[in-house]
Design a protein around this motif. Structure first.
Motif, PDB file in Angstrom:
ATOM      1  N   ASN A  53       0.844  -1.182   0.000  1.00 21.54           N
ATOM      2  CA  ASN A  53       0.000   0.000   0.000  1.00 21.54           C
ATOM      3  C   ASN A  53       0.888   1.245   0.000  1.00 21.54           C
ATOM      4  O   ASN A  53       1.912   1.302   0.687  1.00 21.54           O
ATOM      5  CB  ASN A  53      -0.886  -0.032   1.247  1.00 21.54           C
ATOM      6  N   THR A  54       0.512   2.260  -0.775  1.00 16.10           N
ATOM      7  CA  THR A  54       1.360   3.440  -0.916  1.00 16.10           C
ATOM      8  C   THR A  54       1.574   4.181   0.406  1.00 16.10           C
ATOM      9  O   THR A  54       2.499   4.988   0.521  1.00 16.10           O
ATOM     10  CB  THR A  54       0.748   4.417  -1.931  1.00 16.10           C
ATOM     11  N   ASN A  55       0.753   3.924   1.411  1.00 19.40           N
ATOM     12  CA  ASN A  55       0.900   4.603   2.699  1.00 19.40           C
ATOM     13  C   ASN A  55       1.910   3.922   3.625  1.00 19.40           C
ATOM     14  O   ASN A  55       2.345   4.525   4.610  1.00 19.40           O
ATOM     15  CB  ASN A  55      -0.454   4.677   3.420  1.00 19.40           C
ATOM     16  N   ASP A  56       2.277   2.673   3.306  1.00 15.03           N
ATOM     17  CA  ASP A  56       3.074   1.898   4.256  1.00 15.03           C
ATOM     18  C   ASP A  56       4.516   2.378   4.371  1.00 15.03           C
ATOM     19  O   ASP A  56       5.110   2.322   5.451  1.00 15.03           O
ATOM     20  CB  ASP A  56       3.047   0.418   3.871  1.00 15.03           C
ATOM     21  N   ALA A  57       5.107   2.813   3.259  1.00  9.19           N
ATOM     22  CA  ALA A  57       6.503   3.253   3.328  1.00  9.19           C
ATOM     23  C   ALA A  57       6.646   4.461   4.244  1.00  9.19           C
ATOM     24  O   ALA A  57       7.528   4.504   5.120  1.00  9.19           O
ATOM     25  CB  ALA A  57       7.021   3.577   1.931  1.00  9.19           C
ATOM     26  N   GLY A  58       5.764   5.458   4.083  1.00  4.76           N
ATOM     27  CA  GLY A  58       5.830   6.660   4.911  1.00  4.76           C
ATOM     28  C   GLY A  58       5.502   6.397   6.373  1.00  4.76           C
ATOM     29  O   GLY A  58       5.958   7.121   7.265  1.00  4.76           O
ATOM     30  N   ALA A  59       4.712   5.357   6.620  1.00  8.38           N
ATOM     31  CA  ALA A  59       4.348   5.001   7.995  1.00  8.38           C
ATOM     32  C   ALA A  59       5.394   4.110   8.655  1.00  8.38           C
ATOM     33  O   ALA A  59       5.250   3.743   9.821  1.00  8.38           O
ATOM     34  CB  ALA A  59       2.987   4.309   8.002  1.00  8.38           C
TER      35      ALA A  59
ATOM     36  N   PHE B  94      11.103  -1.036   0.468  1.00 10.80           N
ATOM     37  CA  PHE B  94      10.214  -1.839  -0.365  1.00 10.80           C
ATOM     38  C   PHE B  94      10.601  -1.764  -1.843  1.00 10.80           C
ATOM     39  O   PHE B  94       9.871  -2.260  -2.700  1.00 10.80           O
ATOM     40  CB  PHE B  94       8.762  -1.363  -0.213  1.00 10.80           C
ATOM     41  N   LYS B  95      11.744  -1.164  -2.153  1.00 10.36           N
ATOM     42  CA  LYS B  95      12.138  -0.983  -3.546  1.00 10.36           C
ATOM     43  C   LYS B  95      13.020  -2.120  -4.081  1.00 10.36           C
ATOM     44  O   LYS B  95      13.329  -2.145  -5.274  1.00 10.36           O
ATOM     45  CB  LYS B  95      12.900   0.342  -3.699  1.00 10.36           C
ATOM     46  N   TYR B  96      13.410  -3.028  -3.206  1.00 14.80           N
ATOM     47  CA  TYR B  96      14.352  -4.056  -3.651  1.00 14.80           C
ATOM     48  C   TYR B  96      13.762  -4.941  -4.736  1.00 14.80           C
ATOM     49  O   TYR B  96      14.476  -5.448  -5.605  1.00 14.80           O
ATOM     50  CB  TYR B  96      14.820  -4.919  -2.474  1.00 14.80           C
TER      51      TYR B  96
ATOM     52  N   ILE C 167       4.152   1.691 -10.560  1.00 15.08           N
ATOM     53  CA  ILE C 167       3.089   2.689 -10.709  1.00 15.08           C
ATOM     54  C   ILE C 167       2.727   3.211  -9.323  1.00 15.08           C
ATOM     55  O   ILE C 167       2.016   2.548  -8.560  1.00 15.08           O
ATOM     56  CB  ILE C 167       1.870   2.068 -11.422  1.00 15.08           C
ATOM     57  N   ASP C 168       3.244   4.374  -8.980  1.00 11.92           N
ATOM     58  CA  ASP C 168       2.997   4.966  -7.668  1.00 11.92           C
ATOM     59  C   ASP C 168       1.806   5.905  -7.666  1.00 11.92           C
ATOM     60  O   ASP C 168       1.303   6.279  -6.608  1.00 11.92           O
ATOM     61  CB  ASP C 168       4.244   5.722  -7.192  1.00 11.92           C
ATOM     62  N   ARG C 169       1.357   6.336  -8.863  1.00 16.57           N
ATOM     63  CA  ARG C 169       0.161   7.176  -9.000  1.00 16.57           C
ATOM     64  C   ARG C 169      -0.686   6.625 -10.130  1.00 16.57           C
ATOM     65  O   ARG C 169      -0.157   6.235 -11.174  1.00 16.57           O
ATOM     66  CB  ARG C 169       0.541   8.622  -9.319  1.00 16.57           C
ATOM     67  N   ALA C 170      -1.980   6.590  -9.931  1.00 16.53           N
ATOM     68  CA  ALA C 170      -2.869   6.037 -10.960  1.00 16.53           C
ATOM     69  C   ALA C 170      -2.729   6.791 -12.274  1.00 16.53           C
ATOM     70  O   ALA C 170      -2.828   6.201 -13.356  1.00 16.53           O
ATOM     71  CB  ALA C 170      -4.313   6.075 -10.479  1.00 16.53           C
TER      72      ALA C 170
END
Length: 484
Positions: free
Chosen positions: A25-31, A44-46, A61-64
């Motif tokens: 989920n796109t929110n998990d890295a920042g959290a 999560f980029k590995y 694809i980080d943005r729709a």
């Protein structure tokens, strides 16, 4: 991550596979969350970094709003390069709305050769080949990926040259064609093709790849001023190199300008081996590798596709004569043991009207056996010829050791496990030629699921070609370190 093995194989073998993977989920890295199915770190980029090593294009694809552009780029890259591409989509964006894509032509439009480079490459090839007394053609494994099989046939018939193929391109040129002279594979060539290839003073190599495996430990590695290389997207010969020249365009254009010269066919007629028919074994005699190959050869039709697993199946299959229309699949570059079972499953799904046959050793079969359950589930009538010689015979011939031994299974009975009382897979064991013939006949009648025939063989029963190839490859692997 196990999917990357297949993607790596697709990259090595020039297959345009599209891999679509989920990501957090796109929110998990920042959290700064820790997540399952990860390495247990906050990075999560590995996964996409790994994908970049085995694909021609990897996008996340980080943005729709980026989806149409990035997905089109990945798919088009795969189609043009004939390599896999990777598309990563976060779990919370898969159903997110985005702009509709533009016309499909943006993805499917073919790449074009540079006209000036193409014309110059053809002129150089005409001059190069026109000065040779004994020119011939060698087809390589990239010929299909470049969609150049038809153009190669056109060039062969325009030149009159003898045509040999490398093991990875068997079936890319019709074997019943009068200009076909066999598989070039050094000491283990078929139909004495190596005599003519090594004797030719001008060799046009179309889509060829020379590795330690395909050159028999570097003992059959054509090079020097007599070699003209036509790769998927560039042409090279001593003193010249042309980029943005597509192989199919080059071969077809050369066919329009080349002069006819059948000198190599005239020469080949002097030493062409007489066809030899493998005699049938005594029906009750213990089953031997040669008898298995003879009976498999008799099953091949124009509608057959034969898969040969990494191992002695390579050499059994390469020696077979293919009727026009038959196809041959071999993983010569990646060389992963176990590839043939899942590959033939996927092939049979995509080409349900073809007769799919796979020859596989017991060691390789144990690596990917679970895919047989999918064949049962989808009622695919695949014929599996399992060569049970109690170990990794190809490795024995390269470098023997206790690690080449495996636990034996009751392979014929294993099919009932996958049937689970409701499937239609069949399993048979053949200890002699009569039992093998009976099992093949029963397999032909089973159209509702796969048929596995376990062929019991002596551990030391392998082809002389494998023995020779294994010796030279083993010697190449064991070369002492070069002084620095």
């Amino acid at each position: 991550m196990t999917a990357f093995d297949g993607i790596g194989g697709a990259y090595a073998e020039n297959l345009p596979v599209i891999m679509i993977s989920g990501s957090p989920n796109t929110n998990d890295a920042g959290a700064f969350h820790l997540l399952h199915h990860t390495l247990g770190t906050h990075d999560f980029k590995y996964q996409i970094e790994m994908a970049r090593k085995v694909t021609c294009a990897a996008v996340a694809i980080d943005r729709a709003s980026d989806a149409p552009r990035l997905i089109d780029h990945a798919i088009r890259s795969a189609l043009l390069a004939s390599k896999p591409a990777y598309i990563e989509i976060p779990t919370n964006l898969a159903a997110a709305p985005c702009a509709p894509p533009g016309p499909i032509s943006a993805v499917l439009a073919p790449e074009r050769s540079d006209p000036d480079s193409l014309a110059a490459a053809i002129d150089v090839a005409v001059s190069f080949l026109g000065k040779k007394l004994k020119p011939m053609l060698l087809a390589g494994s990239k010929l299909r990926a470049a969609k150049a099989e038809k153009a190669f046939l056109e060039l062969a018939e325009a030149t009159g040259y003898a045509v040999a193929v490398m093991p990875g391109s068997k079936s890319f040129f019709p074997e019943q064609h009068p200009q076909y002279i066999g598989v070039y594979w050094g000491d283990v060539s078929t139909k004495a093709a190596n005599n003519l290839v090594d004797w030719s003073d001008g060799l046009l190599c179309a889509g060829t790849v020379f590795t330690d495996y395909s050159t028999v430990g570097w003992t059959a590695d054509p090079k020097g001023a007599r070699i003209f290389t036509a790769d998927m997207d560039h042409i090279s010969v001593t003193g010249h190199d042309f980029s943005r020249v597509l192989l199919a365009d080059f071969l077809s254009g050369l066919a329009q300008k080349i002069k006819y010269n059948d000198a190599t066919m005239v020469e080949y007629s002097r030493f062409r081996p007489n066809p030899t028919l493998q005699p049938a074994a005594e029906p009750e005699a213990a089953l031997r590798r040669g008898e298995v190959a003879r009976q498999v050869q008799s099953t091949l039709t124009p509608n057959s596709t034969l898969f040969v697993e990494t191992g002695d199946s390579w050499f059994n299959g390469v020696q077979m004569d293919l009727p026009d229309g038959a196809r041959f699949e071999i993983e010569m570059q990646w060389g992963h043991i176990g590839w043939s079972v899942p590959s033939c499953f996927g092939y049979a799904v995509g080409a349900p009207n073809r007769k799919t046959i796979v020859m596989v050793g017991d060691g390789s079969f144990q690596v990917t056996v679970q895919e047989v359950s999918q064949m049962v589930r989808l009622h695919l009538p695949i014929l599996i010829i399992l060569m049970n010689n109690h170990g990794y015979t190809i490795e024995v011939e390269i470098h023997d050791g206790a690690y080449n031994n495996i636990k034996n299974w009751d392979y014929a009975a294993l099919i009932e496990t996958f049937n689970a009382g409701e499937g239609h897979g069949k399993g048979y064991r053949a200890n002699n030629g009569r039992e093998l013939a009976d099992a093949i006949a029963k397999a032909a009648a089973n159209t509702r699921g796969p048929t596995l025939i376990e062929c019991t063989l002596d551990r030391d029963d392998c082809s002389k070609e494998l023995m020779s190839w294994g010796h030279w490859v083993g010697a190449a692997n064991a070369r002492p370190a070069a002084a620095i």
